[in-house]
Design an enzyme around this catalytic site. Structure first.
Site, PDB file in Angstrom:
ATOM      1  N   GLU A   6     -13.262 -26.835 -42.569  1.00 60.98           N
ATOM      2  CA  GLU A   6     -12.318 -27.908 -42.906  1.00 60.98           C
ATOM      3  C   GLU A   6     -12.848 -29.255 -42.465  1.00 60.98           C
ATOM      4  O   GLU A   6     -12.698 -30.258 -43.164  1.00 60.98           O
ATOM      5  CB  GLU A   6     -10.952 -27.647 -42.229  1.00 60.98           C
ATOM      6  CG  GLU A   6      -9.821 -28.568 -42.698  1.00 60.98           C
ATOM      7  CD  GLU A   6      -9.668 -29.857 -41.888  1.00 60.98           C
ATOM      8  OE1 GLU A   6      -8.913 -30.723 -42.319  1.00 60.98           O
ATOM      9  OE2 GLU A   6     -10.330 -30.006 -40.845  1.00 60.98           O
ATOM     10  N   GLU A   7     -13.481 -29.285 -41.304  1.00 60.15           N
ATOM     11  CA  GLU A   7     -13.802 -30.571 -40.684  1.00 60.15           C
ATOM     12  C   GLU A   7     -14.839 -31.384 -41.447  1.00 60.15           C
ATOM     13  O   GLU A   7     -14.739 -32.606 -41.505  1.00 60.15           O
ATOM     14  CB  GLU A   7     -14.264 -30.372 -39.234  1.00 60.15           C
ATOM     15  CG  GLU A   7     -13.185 -29.843 -38.288  1.00 60.15           C
ATOM     16  CD  GLU A   7     -12.026 -30.825 -38.071  1.00 60.15           C
ATOM     17  OE1 GLU A   7     -12.010 -31.897 -38.688  1.00 60.15           O
ATOM     18  OE2 GLU A   7     -11.119 -30.482 -37.299  1.00 60.15           O
TER      19      GLU A   7
ATOM     20  N   HIS B 297      -7.767 -23.548 -39.890  1.00 62.29           N
ATOM     21  CA  HIS B 297      -9.227 -23.516 -40.072  1.00 62.29           C
ATOM     22  C   HIS B 297      -9.932 -23.061 -38.803  1.00 62.29           C
ATOM     23  O   HIS B 297      -9.597 -23.473 -37.698  1.00 62.29           O
ATOM     24  CB  HIS B 297      -9.774 -24.835 -40.607  1.00 62.29           C
ATOM     25  CG  HIS B 297      -9.576 -26.035 -39.735  1.00 62.29           C
ATOM     26  ND1 HIS B 297     -10.442 -26.359 -38.720  1.00 62.29           N
ATOM     27  CD2 HIS B 297      -8.635 -27.008 -39.741  1.00 62.29           C
ATOM     28  CE1 HIS B 297     -10.043 -27.486 -38.143  1.00 62.29           C
ATOM     29  NE2 HIS B 297      -8.944 -27.903 -38.727  1.00 62.29           N
TER      30      HIS B 297
ATOM     31  N   ASP C  97      -2.191 -27.115 -39.215  1.00 58.87           N
ATOM     32  CA  ASP C  97      -3.372 -27.875 -38.784  1.00 58.87           C
ATOM     33  C   ASP C  97      -2.923 -29.211 -38.194  1.00 58.87           C
ATOM     34  O   ASP C  97      -3.489 -30.262 -38.493  1.00 58.87           O
ATOM     35  CB  ASP C  97      -4.333 -28.079 -39.965  1.00 58.87           C
ATOM     36  CG  ASP C  97      -5.629 -28.745 -39.535  1.00 58.87           C
ATOM     37  OD1 ASP C  97      -5.949 -28.717 -38.331  1.00 58.87           O
ATOM     38  OD2 ASP C  97      -6.325 -29.311 -40.406  1.00 58.87           O
TER      39      ASP C  97
ATOM     40  N   HIS D 221     -10.194 -34.347 -32.246  1.00 67.88           N
ATOM     41  CA  HIS D 221     -11.634 -34.612 -32.461  1.00 67.88           C
ATOM     42  C   HIS D 221     -12.345 -35.162 -31.225  1.00 67.88           C
ATOM     43  O   HIS D 221     -13.410 -35.767 -31.352  1.00 67.88           O
ATOM     44  CB  HIS D 221     -11.859 -35.590 -33.633  1.00 67.88           C
ATOM     45  CG  HIS D 221     -11.436 -35.046 -34.954  1.00 67.88           C
ATOM     46  ND1 HIS D 221     -11.617 -35.746 -36.135  1.00 67.88           N
ATOM     47  CD2 HIS D 221     -10.845 -33.873 -35.313  1.00 67.88           C
ATOM     48  CE1 HIS D 221     -11.155 -35.034 -37.146  1.00 67.88           C
ATOM     49  NE2 HIS D 221     -10.667 -33.898 -36.678  1.00 67.88           N
TER      50      HIS D 221
ATOM     51  N   ASP E 176      -7.015 -28.290 -32.569  1.00 66.31           N
ATOM     52  CA  ASP E 176      -7.577 -28.499 -33.923  1.00 66.31           C
ATOM     53  C   ASP E 176      -8.782 -27.605 -34.111  1.00 66.31           C
ATOM     54  O   ASP E 176      -9.895 -27.982 -33.787  1.00 66.31           O
ATOM     55  CB  ASP E 176      -7.945 -29.981 -34.072  1.00 66.31           C
ATOM     56  CG  ASP E 176      -8.365 -30.331 -35.490  1.00 66.31           C
ATOM     57  OD1 ASP E 176      -8.132 -29.521 -36.414  1.00 66.31           O
ATOM     58  OD2 ASP E 176      -8.945 -31.414 -35.675  1.00 66.31           O
TER      59      ASP E 176
END
Lengths: 463, 463
Positions: free
Chosen positions: A326-327, A280, A354, A426, A292
């Protein structure tokens, strides 16, 4: 000639064809890895995406730049076709940096927090209230409205460090972040603080999406660093009436037009059979999003570049897909599946990377047992590259909707080593300097090796 | 009852005992990992060794501190016996920081170098001469004395990046550093510069031992960073007559008394059968030596601590051995073997961890085929922890002499993931911050799991 020799010869002739096939495959896969380890470009491309573009949350200017960059990159490699799929995405913004403090008596201790993705703000000023620590949603429910009303709820169940595969621990602890805010709101809570989903003790708060239940009020929700969570828990033991105060200025703006970005090598024999490999393109806003999921994007592009550089012409159509959003919405994944259905596309498989740019360990598969078996039969060809863990497992968030739309598509998740991932996931330390070039390039090569086998043999018994 | 069911039942009864055994082993190994992942102390101990003691080259004050620290640590854990083995070790010192520059016309470019371990100095001032680049020892020999006389020889063959197992690349390239200086001296060279044995492009020179041939003059030899090597090679292409200048003040002082440090849990049934697990306590002087080999020391101590914490009483005697002087002499390894022979000790196995504190991948074994087979039979118990690579391989430098002294001892090398190791190995960036807690603790647990199986079953068919 002794009997055993004779039997051996018989066996030899029967299996010569299979041996020859395997030997050729072994040589080709070795070449893929040689090219990746000597001339791999995932690292160089990830450097650009991370350091020249940076964090790229859906709807942001950086996300738009990432769309244009990845399109131009794939065009520069001369892929057969590069195109965009338009998709409307949410546009949530964090606003001014969040602040939080614990107040007990005359002591005030600041702690690091960040808003969970999608959270509402605390209003123009800080929200201050008593705070109650719970470990589970059930514990929250047992408290009941009388105890929760007007309070902030502090979810403080750590990820279980005993899982060698850390994604299991993430899965187990994730309900606090996703459902916690609305479950607390149902009982009258005014805010939620969640222990960061981080396996390490440090001062980085880790964001991630929450899921508001539309039937209850939306209350502000933030992640607190693991050290901050321990501090808060410790202080609550001596003063249950301490005040927790936090201030966040995040908001959700109108949806924005964005894109999935797709590059293709067209199949020479079965162009209508597709093998997709993707990651992503969006990331959270706190960091580069190197692991990520800049990783998945650059590795997916690399799969096609590797084939081009080796003059390998696939039988089936190979696609690199940069999914958008995606997030915080999976809108890109859903759009891809919707268009695949509309266009009557047939996917042999979709592979998603991912889980970070770490040393490859294998592939997790969602699909029919005979197809899982077919993939496991390739273990001898993949094991020399450390790819031992090949079996059932979660494939990927972006390709999930495709699995619904095309029941024949086998979904595959690339599995790198998972030990370090949840130190960066994240959080503001998910930056390019945490990526090792060799580990990253081995990932692209691993996916290319699998795509090569899928392209050559399919998953229906070698057709 | 159908025949197949009947046969199955027969097979079941025959193998019930084995199943029960395996189930109990599976549970015990799970407990080892649970303890390591929740309460593991390798990381905390490595922090102390790296940051409070630091680099600990044989003969240094820091090496002496490391001896005392590791003895006290093992005593504090309450091991049955903790003792030292006296050994005389070389005492080489680097002296003032090295300097090097390339001079072409009026341009002078400084490049990062460091003396190879054991090198002589350049004297009080810099050594300046023309420099010839070669890729191999054979290429050097082909040049002959006429071309080499009075020159500095620059060995510039990179490690081959195509090996997934990076230790193979290290093995292939290592002759330049070890034999290069004396081979060049045989032809009249005055100095040697060796490309750092590093798989990454950066500015860190990587030291390591050279082997002087006593029959030829000792000439000064240094490692140059990979970026520096590329720069030098590039400049040589435009000016073959450029001058290379370097200054080093290293020297070899008289041997110093030092020690191997050993901790034991005494076997309850077969105390005279020993299973040793170890690493080397000395390191190079440029950095903490966190990965090389603070890791192996703290993990080895952890193996015994894990057993103690689980109240596991081994049948055989389990030893944690901190070998002294692996880097520049292997005197500790030789002393250990010598004393094992003198004392008529019988080693079932010796395991060495000296490949960094990265995620475990398996074990490399030097031993008789039936013993390798016996170890491979435990794969199903070890694979859930990512330990797939179990087969023949190099075991370890420190335990090599033991293999000579006790032909029945199976030598085993712990194999962590090797991708990152040669970015830090023997360089000033081999520091504690490059170590990941979970990866390190998994290593200690992996060795403990293997020691548990070795202790319970031995390697002679379950005796």
């Amino acid at each position: 000639m002794y009997l055993r020799s004779f039997l051996f010869l018989i066996a030899f002739f029967i299996s010569t064809n299979a041996f020859a096939q395997t030997a050729a495959d072994s040589v080709f896969i070795r070449k893929i890895f040689d090219e990746a380890l000597t001339n791999g470009q995932s690292y160089k491309n990830l450097d650009y995406l991370s350091n020249k573009i940076g964090g790229r949350l859906s709807g942001s200017l950086e996300a738009e730049k990432a769309v244009q960059w990845s399109r131009q990159l794939m065009e520069s490699y001369g892929f057969d076709k590069v195109y965009l799929q338009e998709v409307m995405v949410p546009h949530w913004v964090r606003g001014a940096k969040e602040k939080a403090s614990i107040q007990t008596g005359k002591t005030k201790v600041e702690v690091p927090i960040c808003a969970l993705g999608g959270s509402v703000s605390t209003g123009k000023t800080a929200l201050t209230a008593n705070i109650i620590e719970v470990k589970t949603l059930d514990e929250l429910k047992a408290l009941g409205r009388s105890k929760v009303q007007g309070k902030i709820i502090f979810f403080n169940r750590p990820m279980d460090p005993r899982h060698v595969q850390t994604f299991i621990a993430y899965g187990e602890a994730g309900d606090q972040r996703r459902q916690g805010p609305s479950e607390a709101a149902k009982l009258g809570a005014v805010g939620v603080i969640v222990r960061s989903l981080n396996l390490f003790q440090d001062d980085f708060p880790h964001t991630g999406s929450l899921r508001y239940d539309e039937s209850v009020p939306k209350i502000p929700a933030a992640a607190i660093s693991t050290n901050g969570a321990d501090k808060l828990s410790q202080m609550l033991k001596t003063d249950q009436n301490l005040k927790f105060s936090f201030e966040m200025h995040c908001q959700t703006l109108p949806d924005v037009k964005s894109y999935n970005v797709i590059g293709e090598l067209r199949g020479s024999e079965k162009p209508n059979e597709i093998i997709a490999v993707g990651g992503h393109l969006d990331s959270w806003d706190l960091a580069d999003g190197a692991h990520d999921d800049g990783t998945g994007c650059t590795q997916s592009i690399e799969v096609l570049r590797l084939f081009k550089s080796m003059n390998y012409r696939p039988k089936r159509t190979i696609r690199a897909v940069m999914f958008m959003n995606e997030e915080n919405g999976v809108r890109g994944g859903r759009k891809y599946a919707e268009l695949a259905k509309t266009n009557n596309e047939s996917h042999v498989a979709a592979i998603e990377s991912d889980a970070g740019g770490f040393t490859p360990r294998g592939f997790g598969i969602e699909g029919q047992p005979d197809k899982i078996k077919a993939l496991q039969n390739w273990k001898p060809l993949l094991a020399p590259y450390g790819l031992h863990d090949i079996g059932p497992g979660h494939a990927g968030t972006d390709i999930g909707p495709l699995g619904e739309a095309d029941k024949n598509a086998t979904l595959i998740g690339f599995l790198p080593d998972s030990q370090r991932y949840f130190q960066y996931h994240h959080a503001s330390n998910d930056t390019f300097d945490k990526v090792n070039k060799r580990e990253l390039e081995l990932g692209g090569a691993s996916m290319a090796a699998l795509v090569y086998l899928l392209d050559k043999y399919g998953l229906d018994g070698g057709k």
